[in-house]
Write a protein that holds these residues in place. Structure first.
Motif, PDB file in Angstrom:
ATOM      1  N   ARG A 100       0.845  -1.201   0.000  1.00 39.49           N
ATOM      2  CA  ARG A 100       0.000   0.000   0.000  1.00 39.49           C
ATOM      3  C   ARG A 100       0.873   1.242   0.000  1.00 39.49           C
ATOM      4  NH1 ARG A 100      -4.651   1.074   4.455  1.00 39.49           N
ATOM      5  NH2 ARG A 100      -5.921  -0.059   2.947  1.00 39.49           N
ATOM      6  N   VAL A 101       0.524   2.164  -0.889  1.00 46.88           N
ATOM      7  CA  VAL A 101       1.191   3.464  -0.975  1.00 46.88           C
ATOM      8  C   VAL A 101       0.158   4.535  -0.663  1.00 46.88           C
ATOM      9  CG1 VAL A 101       2.406   5.089  -2.484  1.00 46.88           C
ATOM     10  CG2 VAL A 101       2.838   2.628  -2.689  1.00 46.88           C
ATOM     11  N   VAL A 102       0.519   5.451   0.218  1.00 50.73           N
ATOM     12  CA  VAL A 102      -0.411   6.483   0.680  1.00 50.73           C
ATOM     13  C   VAL A 102       0.091   7.855   0.256  1.00 50.73           C
ATOM     14  CG1 VAL A 102      -1.154   7.685   2.782  1.00 50.73           C
ATOM     15  CG2 VAL A 102      -1.454   5.211   2.573  1.00 50.73           C
ATOM     16  N   VAL A 103      -0.838   8.691  -0.214  1.00 50.43           N
ATOM     17  CA  VAL A 103      -0.507  10.056  -0.641  1.00 50.43           C
ATOM     18  C   VAL A 103      -1.455  11.026   0.040  1.00 50.43           C
ATOM     19  CG1 VAL A 103      -0.273  11.636  -2.594  1.00 50.43           C
ATOM     20  CG2 VAL A 103       0.248   9.198  -2.892  1.00 50.43           C
ATOM     21  N   PRO A 104      -0.954  11.919   0.895  1.00 52.31           N
ATOM     22  CA  PRO A 104      -1.822  12.948   1.461  1.00 52.31           C
ATOM     23  C   PRO A 104      -2.164  13.998   0.413  1.00 52.31           C
ATOM     24  CG  PRO A 104       0.435  13.250   2.229  1.00 52.31           C
ATOM     25  CD  PRO A 104       0.419  11.983   1.432  1.00 52.31           C
TER      26      PRO A 104
ATOM     27  N   LEU B 197      -3.532   9.283   8.124  1.00 51.94           N
ATOM     28  CA  LEU B 197      -2.705   8.479   7.224  1.00 51.94           C
ATOM     29  C   LEU B 197      -2.727   7.043   7.726  1.00 51.94           C
ATOM     30  CD1 LEU B 197       0.465  10.742   6.692  1.00 51.94           C
ATOM     31  CD2 LEU B 197      -1.670  10.692   5.382  1.00 51.94           C
ATOM     32  N   PRO B 198      -3.210   6.102   6.939  1.00 50.11           N
ATOM     33  CA  PRO B 198      -3.311   4.721   7.409  1.00 50.11           C
ATOM     34  C   PRO B 198      -1.962   4.010   7.380  1.00 50.11           C
ATOM     35  CG  PRO B 198      -4.052   4.866   5.153  1.00 50.11           C
ATOM     36  CD  PRO B 198      -3.729   6.264   5.569  1.00 50.11           C
ATOM     37  N   VAL B 199      -1.925   2.872   7.996  1.00 50.37           N
ATOM     38  CA  VAL B 199      -0.725   2.033   7.956  1.00 50.37           C
ATOM     39  C   VAL B 199      -0.457   1.626   6.513  1.00 50.37           C
ATOM     40  CG1 VAL B 199       0.288  -0.167   8.688  1.00 50.37           C
ATOM     41  CG2 VAL B 199      -1.067   1.196  10.299  1.00 50.37           C
ATOM     42  N   CYS B 200       0.801   1.751   6.102  1.00 52.64           N
ATOM     43  CA  CYS B 200       1.133   1.467   4.708  1.00 52.64           C
ATOM     44  C   CYS B 200       2.620   1.154   4.602  1.00 52.64           C
ATOM     45  CB  CYS B 200       0.786   2.664   3.818  1.00 52.64           C
ATOM     46  SG  CYS B 200       1.720   4.155   4.208  1.00 52.64           S
ATOM     47  N   ASP B 201       3.064   0.853   3.394  1.00 54.02           N
ATOM     48  CA  ASP B 201       4.469   0.548   3.152  1.00 54.02           C
ATOM     49  C   ASP B 201       5.268   1.789   2.750  1.00 54.02           C
ATOM     50  OD1 ASP B 201       4.386  -2.572   3.193  1.00 54.02           O
ATOM     51  OD2 ASP B 201       2.709  -1.966   1.912  1.00 54.02           O
ATOM     52  N   LEU B 202       4.611   2.707   2.013  1.00 56.55           N
ATOM     53  CA  LEU B 202       5.291   3.890   1.509  1.00 56.55           C
ATOM     54  C   LEU B 202       4.339   5.074   1.539  1.00 56.55           C
ATOM     55  CD1 LEU B 202       7.593   5.341  -0.135  1.00 56.55           C
ATOM     56  CD2 LEU B 202       6.502   4.441  -2.208  1.00 56.55           C
TER      57      LEU B 202
ATOM     58  N   LYS C  74       9.141   1.654  10.538  1.00 53.36           N
ATOM     59  CA  LYS C  74      10.091   1.331   9.466  1.00 53.36           C
ATOM     60  C   LYS C  74       9.475   1.483   8.083  1.00 53.36           C
ATOM     61  CE  LYS C  74      13.105   0.211  12.608  1.00 53.36           C
ATOM     62  NZ  LYS C  74      14.211   1.154  12.936  1.00 53.36           N
ATOM     63  N   GLY C  75       8.453   2.319   7.980  1.00 50.59           N
ATOM     64  CA  GLY C  75       7.877   2.608   6.682  1.00 50.59           C
ATOM     65  C   GLY C  75       8.766   3.553   5.894  1.00 50.59           C
ATOM     66  N   ALA C  76       8.649   3.519   4.578  1.00 53.20           N
ATOM     67  CA  ALA C  76       9.462   4.364   3.700  1.00 53.20           C
ATOM     68  C   ALA C  76       8.697   5.631   3.336  1.00 53.20           C
ATOM     69  CB  ALA C  76       9.840   3.599   2.435  1.00 53.20           C
TER      70      ALA C  76
ATOM     71  N   ALA D   8      13.246  -0.549  -8.768  1.00 54.89           N
ATOM     72  CA  ALA D   8      14.226  -0.476  -7.682  1.00 54.89           C
ATOM     73  C   ALA D   8      13.608   0.098  -6.416  1.00 54.89           C
ATOM     74  CB  ALA D   8      15.421   0.366  -8.122  1.00 54.89           C
ATOM     75  N   LEU D   9      12.822   1.155  -6.539  1.00 53.49           N
ATOM     76  CA  LEU D   9      12.220   1.780  -5.360  1.00 53.49           C
ATOM     77  C   LEU D   9      11.199   0.862  -4.702  1.00 53.49           C
ATOM     78  CD1 LEU D   9      11.787   5.409  -6.732  1.00 53.49           C
ATOM     79  CD2 LEU D   9      13.392   4.667  -4.964  1.00 53.49           C
ATOM     80  N   LEU D  10      10.400   0.161  -5.497  1.00 52.72           N
ATOM     81  CA  LEU D  10       9.428  -0.765  -4.929  1.00 52.72           C
ATOM     82  C   LEU D  10      10.102  -1.990  -4.327  1.00 52.72           C
ATOM     83  CD1 LEU D  10       6.587  -0.494  -7.588  1.00 52.72           C
ATOM     84  CD2 LEU D  10       6.586   0.434  -5.266  1.00 52.72           C
ATOM     85  N   ASN D  11      11.213  -2.391  -4.923  1.00 56.64           N
ATOM     86  CA  ASN D  11      11.969  -3.490  -4.318  1.00 56.64           C
ATOM     87  C   ASN D  11      12.463  -3.116  -2.929  1.00 56.64           C
ATOM     88  OD1 ASN D  11      11.599  -5.071  -6.567  1.00 56.64           O
ATOM     89  ND2 ASN D  11      13.680  -4.858  -7.354  1.00 56.64           N
ATOM     90  N   ARG D  12      12.780  -1.835  -2.711  1.00 54.39           N
ATOM     91  CA  ARG D  12      13.254  -1.381  -1.400  1.00 54.39           C
ATOM     92  C   ARG D  12      12.203  -1.578  -0.312  1.00 54.39           C
ATOM     93  NH1 ARG D  12      16.017   4.583  -2.557  1.00 54.39           N
ATOM     94  NH2 ARG D  12      17.390   3.966  -4.293  1.00 54.39           N
TER      95      ARG D  12
END
Length: 488
Positions: free
Chosen positions: A252-256, A287-292, A324-326, A439-443
């Motif tokens: 999940r990717v979040v954008v305010p 902002l919900p829990v997410c990966d990025l 530890k989210g990005a 590359a960025l999503l692999n991170r």
């Protein structure tokens, strides 16, 4: 000699921009030299042109549909909102100044010569120019000294096709009402109409098309069913930002969503991926829990940062980082991530400085000179190719810049945190590069495999959209309405 035809709308977001893009691809495939033109645009979604200026992103898409590079003449007047009542004025690709909305009424009359000069310059290169209006053709409160819609059509002596959106409802009233509201001299410019975004059985609206034609005397040029391919094309207005939760998404990717969000088509390549849930968070939501978390560009970094804090998103972001989210900050979002933003010259208003979010050890000084450039380089540390463009005011420096996001012509660009989880960059379009996005999503733990550049998706969508329009719009009738361009 070149011909021209103008497309105006019953309102904003009725699909004029993508309609012109699709028709441009249709006519280009027929061997015509096509050029797009929008006299005046209001958008913070801008593109950098090869001639060193900026125009609305929609006109850059339309230029792509024509198979030509975008130029400043395709959108000679660009208004970039900085507040509810103020905007920055860009003329022929160059920033002039900021102004309040009431001021602009007195500025407009001085801009028509620039607009016409740009239009005639494009016509010299073309067989046909497809002109896009702005907002609504029936905004009679803005008709005096208008350069965007009927004012331009009258000055350039061209006919108009009116576009309505059936998906939002009231399309019969909005089309017929436009004829009723407009001055007779203006309404006589309208020769045909297109009804866009039909869902369901088109035959159910056949009587509606006949009714509009009978009441207006305009030619019914097409009832265009909704086409899913359009979703892959960049949206012009932030109001068009749409995200859909995807079954089977793995991250999940979040954008305010901030008020002056800019160049938000940076998000399109991620939103298009089935494996990624991209969620736009509106005001009043956490902002919900997410990966990025992606902090996108902003036309007013300081005021958007204040809005960000007022929503409590700064607290949410700290929690995200602790988990530890990005975080990826692009342009204005990058500036927000630093320790301090100073504005000694009042570029954005009266506030001379404000504390940043403190997640990157950098500071930004806003300056009146604007960086407008297309760039190529390498994403670090993966050393994969990356390209994009810079369009910003300000210079960012600090210790974190010694851990650069990318290398551009051998020079460090952007900054990263010591733990490698927070990234800041001025590069718009970085996510359009397949290798860099991979590359960025692999991170963040998403094994994507090889990804292609997003421009390939856009090209496919343009072709599919053009195929769709060939079936549902009377292209021959459209061409017959296009008048020969005559210099006034």
């Amino acid at each position: 000699m070149a011909r021209a035809l103008m497309f105006q709308g019953t309102g904003s977001s009725v699909g004029k921009s993508v309609l012109v893009a699709g028709l441009a691809r249709v006519l280009t495939r027929r061997g015509l030299r096509v050029r797009p033109f929008k006299p005046q645009n209001m958008s913070n979604n801008a593109a950098v042109t090869a001639d060193g200026g900026e125009i609305g992103r929609a006109q850059a898409l339309q230029a792509r549909a024509c198979g030509v590079p975008p130029t400043v003449d395709m959108n000679p007047v660009l208004l970039k909102p900085q507040s509810d009542v103020g905007a920055q004025l860009v003329v022929r690709g160059k920033v002039q100044r900021a102004f309040q909305a009431k001021e602009y009424a007195s500025i407009k009359p001085t801009l028509m010569p620039e607009v016409l000069d740009a239009f005639y310059g494009l016509a010299d290169q073309a067989d046909i120019v497809l002109v896009e209006g702005a907002g609504s053709a029936s905004e009679i409160n803005l008709r005096a000294h208008d350069i965007a819609n009927m004012g331009f059509a009258q000055a350039a002596d061209m006919d108009v096709v009116l576009v309505g959106d059936i998906d939002r409802g009231g399309v019969i009233a909005s089309l017929v009402g436009t004829k009723t509201v407009c001055d007779k001299k203006d309404s006589n410019r309208i020769k045909g109409f297109i009804v866009n975004r039909m869902r369901g059985d088109p035959s159910l609206f056949a009587d509606g098309m006949d009714f509009i034609a009978d009441r207006t005397g305009w030619e019914a040029l097409g009832l265009v069913p909704y086409c899913d391919a359009v979703r892959a094309l960049p949206a012009e207005d932030a109001a068009d930002l749409q995200t859909v939760s995807k079954r089977g998404a793995r991250v999940r990717v979040v954008v305010p969503h901030m008020p002056c969000i800019a160049n938000f088509d940076d998000l399109d390549p991620v939103n298009a991926m089935p494996a990624v849930d991209l969620l736009i968070v509106e005001s009043g939501q956490s902002l919900p829990v997410c990966d990025l978390v992606i902090l996108p560009g902003s036309k007013a970094t300081i005021s958007d940062l204040k809005f960000f804090r007022n929503q409590g998103w700064d607290v949410d972001l700290v929690g995200h980082v602790r988990r530890k989210g990005a975080v990826l900050g692009i342009c204005g979002g990058y500036q927000m991530l630093g320790q301090l933003i100073s504005d000694p010259d009042g570029v954005e208003g009266s506030m001379t400085e404000t504390a940043g979010l403190g997640l990157l050890d950098v500071t930004t000084c806003l300056t009146s000179d604007k960086q407008l450039i297309e760039v190529e380089g390498l994403l670090l540390p993966e050393n994969v190719p990356v390209s994009g463009y810079e369009i910003h005011m300000g210079r960012t420096t600090g210790a974190a810049c010694e851990r650069p996001f990318a290398s551009i012509v051998g020079q460090n660009e952007g900054a990263c945190s010591a733990d490698g989880r927070i990234w800041g960059t001025y590069l718009h379009g970085v996510l359009s590069n397949g290798a860099a996005r991979q590359a960025l999503l692999n991170r963040i733990g998403l094994d994507t495999g090889s990804l292609r550049d997003h421009v390939e998706d856009v090209e496919e969508a343009l072709d599919s959209w053009a195929d769709h329009l060939e079936k549902h719009v009377d292209i021959g009738a459209l061409l017959a309405l296009a008048r020969v361009v005559k210099r006034s």
